[in-house]
Write a protein that holds these residues in place. Structure first.
Motif, mmCIF file in Angstrom:
data_model
loop_
_atom_site.group_PDB
_atom_site.id
_atom_site.type_symbol
_atom_site.label_atom_id
_atom_site.label_comp_id
_atom_site.label_asym_id
_atom_site.label_seq_id
_atom_site.Cartn_x
_atom_site.Cartn_y
_atom_site.Cartn_z
ATOM 1 N N ARG A 398 0.831 -1.211 0.000
ATOM 2 C CA ARG A 398 0.000 0.000 0.000
ATOM 3 C C ARG A 398 0.862 1.254 0.000
ATOM 4 O O ARG A 398 0.574 2.215 -0.726
ATOM 5 N N ASN A 401 2.358 1.839 -3.388
ATOM 6 C CA ASN A 401 1.358 2.369 -4.310
ATOM 7 C C ASN A 401 1.131 3.857 -4.081
ATOM 8 O O ASN A 401 0.913 4.610 -5.040
ATOM 9 N N HIS A 402 1.177 4.288 -2.826
ATOM 10 C CA HIS A 402 1.046 5.730 -2.555
ATOM 11 C C HIS A 402 2.199 6.508 -3.195
ATOM 12 O O HIS A 402 1.983 7.567 -3.792
ATOM 13 N N ASP A 408 -4.510 4.581 -3.891
ATOM 14 C CA ASP A 408 -4.664 4.024 -2.547
ATOM 15 C C ASP A 408 -5.236 2.626 -2.675
ATOM 16 O O ASP A 408 -6.437 2.389 -2.494
ATOM 17 N N VAL A 410 -4.079 -1.880 -2.611
ATOM 18 C CA VAL A 410 -3.097 -2.906 -2.228
ATOM 19 C C VAL A 410 -2.928 -3.839 -3.412
ATOM 20 O O VAL A 410 -3.703 -4.786 -3.603
#
Length: 449
Positions: A398, A401-402, A408, A410
């Motif tokens: 996560r 990815n940010h 936002d 997973v």
């Protein structure tokens, strides 16, 4: 005076009476020439020293007598040194008489000295020993110095041992701090403090939600440049002989620097440009509200977050909306304090600093800049280590990815983007060598040795 026959045949005849041999004079006195009597004949071959030939040193050392068949020479005048006899043409050198006994090997060195005009009391080999002393001294002077032994690995082992002891000490301190934090959070007063300050401050109204794509690109460029800046800066600090030099083409008195320092300063300029763009974008997009403290409760909340981290009970992670207060303070110090300090101290230490600004140099000495620049570099190294460790340990997919995916969620998209960025950083690390840097540096100056 003994007769001539006794003088010439005393050595040749081993059975001659002892009274026929001339009485030897004490050693250490100069032996004069015999004085012929009134009816005596001039000195014959017996008065002449034996001819010396390298092929038969024993024959010359056996006796001063020569063969009676050797031709007589002009009698020597008393009180003058007698020269070496010259054998007549067609005759062979004097041979030892029959029945003679070879002298010891130690006496063979005296065979080369003349029979008359020499001191009889010198020990055999004394003169050659004195003559050999200067030769031995010269040989010892001209002899090559022994090769220096290779450096002992003891200093390296000592440093490794100290590093190992320091690492063990840090682990022990960290373990003790974790145990202390876990004990503290069980206290009622500490639990009340954690309930009042959960670890994050409220953002101002109108604060943006989420991380834009440009922030991900800025993050990648910043990491890429920072890794190479730290590497080149450490090389500048530790290199004794740079691999190449670089001289700018412009300027009245261009200063030659190492190509490693040129790389470090060039990366610094790119990092400053990237940082300037980052600051502008933070301001125009209101992203600054996420990394700048806006209330005083950020400090107790940062203490609460640190206590939760240390007790291994992670605080609530919601970086897509709001960072916790410890993250806010860390980002603020890194962006608005450590980065300017690194830029100002690096500018003072670089060749871009005006040499004629004596008053400004007196106010801001280069020693002060050096005292600031290195600790700031250590801060950046520590920040990167802790930042990466927390990103990977508090929800890696996560968080990645940010930072790299702009979403936002997973999934593995942000991870593969992060992996690709690591490959680019590794390529830049191995490409930062003189073979690759020299053609690029020659576009902006002169590269030499």
């Amino acid at each position: 005076m003994p007769d001539e026959a006794a003088a010439n045949g005393s050595v040749a005849n081993a059975g001659a009476p002892a009274a026929a041999a001339p009485q030897a004079k004490p050693a250490g006195r100069r032996q004069g020439l015999p004085r012929p009597g009134a009816n005596a004949q001039p000195a014959g071959p017996a008065a002449q020293p034996a001819a010396v030939q390298p092929a038969a040193p024993e024959a010359a050392a056996a006796s001063p007598a020569v063969n009676a068949a050797a031709p007589a020479t002009t009698p020597a005048k008393p009180g003058r040194r007698q020269g070496m006899p010259r054998p007549a043409a067609g005759t062979s050198p004097a041979a030892p008489a029959a029945g003679t006994t070879a002298p010891p090997a130690a006496a063979s060195s005296e065979a080369t000295a003349p029979a008359r005009g020499t001191r009889t009391g010198l020990a055999a080999g004394a003169a050659p020993a004195k003559a050999a002393a200067p030769a031995q001294a010269a040989a010892s002077t001209m002899a090559p110095a022994p090769a220096k032994p290779s450096s002992s690995p003891a200093p390296v082992r000592s440093r490794l041992a100290k590093a190992g002891i320091a690492a063990v000490g840090l682990l022990v301190l960290f373990g003790a701090a974790v145990l202390l934090a876990r004990w503290l959070v069980t206290l009622e007063s500490v639990q009340g403090f954690l309930d009042r300050y959960p670890g994050e401050s409220h953002l101002p109204d109108g604060a943006p939600v989420g991380l834009p794509a440009w922030l991900g690109w800025q993050h990648f460029f910043n990491v890429f440049l920072m890794v190479l800046i730290i590497r080149s800066g450490w090389q500048v600090r530790t290199q004794r002989k740079p691999p190449a030099s670089w001289t700018p083409r412009r300027g009245k008195n261009p200063k030659k620097i190492s190509i490693t320092l040129w790389l470090h300063q060039s990366l610094d300029l790119l990092w400053l440009v990237n940082g300037g763009i980052f600051i502008v974008l933070l301001a125009v997009t209101d992203q600054w509200m996420r990394v700048v403290p806006t209330s005083w409760d950020v400090f107790p909340n940062a203490l609460s977050a640190g206590l939760q981290y240390l007790s291994l009970d992670w605080p609530t992670e919601n970086g897509w909306v709001n960072y916790n207060s410890l993250q806010v303070l860390a980002y603020f110090v890194t962006i608005f304090i450590a980065a300017p300090l690194a830029a100002l101290s690096g500018y003072r230490m670089s060749n871009l600093w005006p040499a004629k600004a004596k008053g400004l140099s007196k106010v801001y000495p280069v020693e002060v800049a050096r005292a600031i620049h290195f600790p700031v570099m250590l801060y950046f190294v520590g920040f990167i280590i802790v930042h990466v460790a927390l990103v990977l340990s508090t929800g890696a997919l996560r968080n990645l990815n940010h930072m790299y995916g702009g979403q936002d969620a997973v999934n593995w998209f942000g991870f593969w983007m992060f992996f690709a960025s690591l490959l680019v950083i590794a390529g830049g690390w191995f490409a930062a060598r003189p073979l690759v840097l020299a053609p690029i540096a020659s576009l902006f100056g002169k590269v030499g040795r």
